[in-house]
Structure formats: structure tokens, C-alpha cells
Motif scaffolding. Structure first.
Motif, PDB file in Angstrom:
ATOM      1  N   THR A  49      -2.573  36.664  63.524  1.00  0.00           N
ATOM      2  CA  THR A  49      -2.486  36.142  62.071  1.00  0.00           C
ATOM      3  C   THR A  49      -2.084  34.214  62.227  1.00  0.00           C
ATOM      4  O   THR A  49      -2.940  33.316  62.635  1.00  0.00           O
ATOM      5  CB  THR A  49      -2.379  35.886  61.048  1.00  0.00           C
ATOM      6  N   LEU A  50      -0.945  34.522  63.009  1.00  0.00           N
ATOM      7  CA  LEU A  50      -0.110  33.093  63.527  1.00  0.00           C
ATOM      8  C   LEU A  50      -1.134  32.051  64.304  1.00  0.00           C
ATOM      9  O   LEU A  50      -1.180  30.963  64.874  1.00  0.00           O
ATOM     10  CB  LEU A  50       1.490  33.153  63.133  1.00  0.00           C
ATOM     11  N   TYR A  62      -3.946  30.797  63.593  1.00  0.00           N
ATOM     12  CA  TYR A  62      -3.823  29.591  63.388  1.00  0.00           C
ATOM     13  C   TYR A  62      -3.323  28.277  64.027  1.00  0.00           C
ATOM     14  O   TYR A  62      -3.988  27.344  63.513  1.00  0.00           O
ATOM     15  CB  TYR A  62      -2.639  29.838  61.951  1.00  0.00           C
ATOM     16  N   LEU A  97     -10.282  31.554  60.318  1.00  0.00           N
ATOM     17  CA  LEU A  97      -8.454  31.446  59.448  1.00  0.00           C
ATOM     18  C   LEU A  97      -8.645  32.463  58.295  1.00  0.00           C
ATOM     19  O   LEU A  97      -7.923  33.582  57.976  1.00  0.00           O
ATOM     20  CB  LEU A  97      -8.270  30.308  59.744  1.00  0.00           C
ATOM     21  N   THR A 141      -0.081  32.869  53.328  1.00  0.00           N
ATOM     22  CA  THR A 141      -1.480  32.812  53.374  1.00  0.00           C
ATOM     23  C   THR A 141      -1.961  30.549  52.087  1.00  0.00           C
ATOM     24  O   THR A 141      -3.536  30.776  52.776  1.00  0.00           O
ATOM     25  CB  THR A 141      -2.403  33.581  53.076  1.00  0.00           C
ATOM     26  N   LEU A 157      -0.754  28.250  53.884  1.00  0.00           N
ATOM     27  CA  LEU A 157      -1.337  27.123  55.491  1.00  0.00           C
ATOM     28  C   LEU A 157      -2.872  27.146  54.953  1.00  0.00           C
ATOM     29  O   LEU A 157      -3.009  26.357  55.910  1.00  0.00           O
ATOM     30  CB  LEU A 157      -0.988  28.689  56.061  1.00  0.00           C
ATOM     31  N   LEU A 158      -3.239  27.804  54.306  1.00  0.00           N
ATOM     32  CA  LEU A 158      -5.162  27.156  54.560  1.00  0.00           C
ATOM     33  C   LEU A 158      -4.954  26.072  52.843  1.00  0.00           C
ATOM     34  O   LEU A 158      -6.206  25.536  53.958  1.00  0.00           O
ATOM     35  CB  LEU A 158      -5.576  28.631  52.792  1.00  0.00           C
ATOM     36  N   ARG A 195      -4.949  23.438  56.021  1.00  0.00           N
ATOM     37  CA  ARG A 195      -5.702  23.482  56.611  1.00  0.00           C
ATOM     38  C   ARG A 195      -6.172  22.862  56.514  1.00  0.00           C
ATOM     39  O   ARG A 195      -7.120  21.677  56.883  1.00  0.00           O
ATOM     40  CB  ARG A 195      -5.867  24.760  57.486  1.00  0.00           C
TER      41      ARG A 195
END
Length: 105
Positions: free
Chosen positions: A34-35, A38, A47, A96, A99-100, A103
């Protein structure tokens, strides 16, 4: 006897196997993938899909560890596994989300 389609998802093994071979190792691999997605700058839909898979797996494994934590000789080990898995799940949820948000922002 009624059976559910979700019975296939239930694991009936000792806690140590569930914790390490179904919890810790796959969760770390999923996080690494996942990273990588990302930081590669993949599309937002990719993502979001990776985050959904990660969160779904985390929800499933916390239930499995919670269910299997009573089949140990020392009850303290079961409680430790529950606490560690709950902390991992909270960490996954927060990371999560942040990070979302990063983004999107």
C-alpha cells in the motif's frame, strides 16, 4: 444446522498461528504494498482500493484474533494479542485516514 457463507472465512487454528501467520506477517506485507502504491503516485482510485483492502483485511483479522484468543494455555497471552491487534487496527485506521487526507489536500 445453519451455515453462513462467512463460515469459510473463519479460521480454527491456535492463536499463535493466527497472530503471526495470518495477522502480523500479511498485514506488514499489505502495508508495504500500500505504501509503495501511495509513494509511486498511483491514481486516487487505486489508492482508495488499496486502503479498502487493507482496512477490510484488518477488520477480518481483528475478529479472528479476538475469536481465537481464548484457546491459549496462559489467558494473559490471549489478552495481549487482543490489545496488540486492537492497537494495530487503530493505527491502520488513523494512518489510512491521514494519508488519504494528505493526498486529497
Amino acid at each position: 444446522m445453519q451455515t453462513s457463507m462467512f463460515n469459510a472465512l473463519l479460521i480454527d487454528k491456535p492463536l499463535r498461528e493466527i497472530f503471526w501467520f495470518y495477522g502480523v506477517i500479511p498485514s506488514n506485507i499489505l502495508w508495504a504494498v500500500t505504501l509503495a502504491v501511495y509513494f509511486s503516485g498511483a491514481a486516487l482510485t487505486t489508492l482508495i482500493f488499496m486502503f479498502a483492502v487493507l482496512l477490510g483485511y484488518t477488520a477480518w483479522i481483528i475478529g479472528e484474533i479476538w475469536r481465537c484468543s481464548d484457546n491459549v494455555k496462559n489467558p494473559a497471552h490471549g489478552e495481549i494479542a487482543r490489545v496488540l491487534t486492537a492497537a494495530w487496527a487503530i493505527n491502520t485506521l488513523l494512518l489510512t485516514a491521514f494519508l488519504l487526507l494528505q493526498r486529497l489536500g
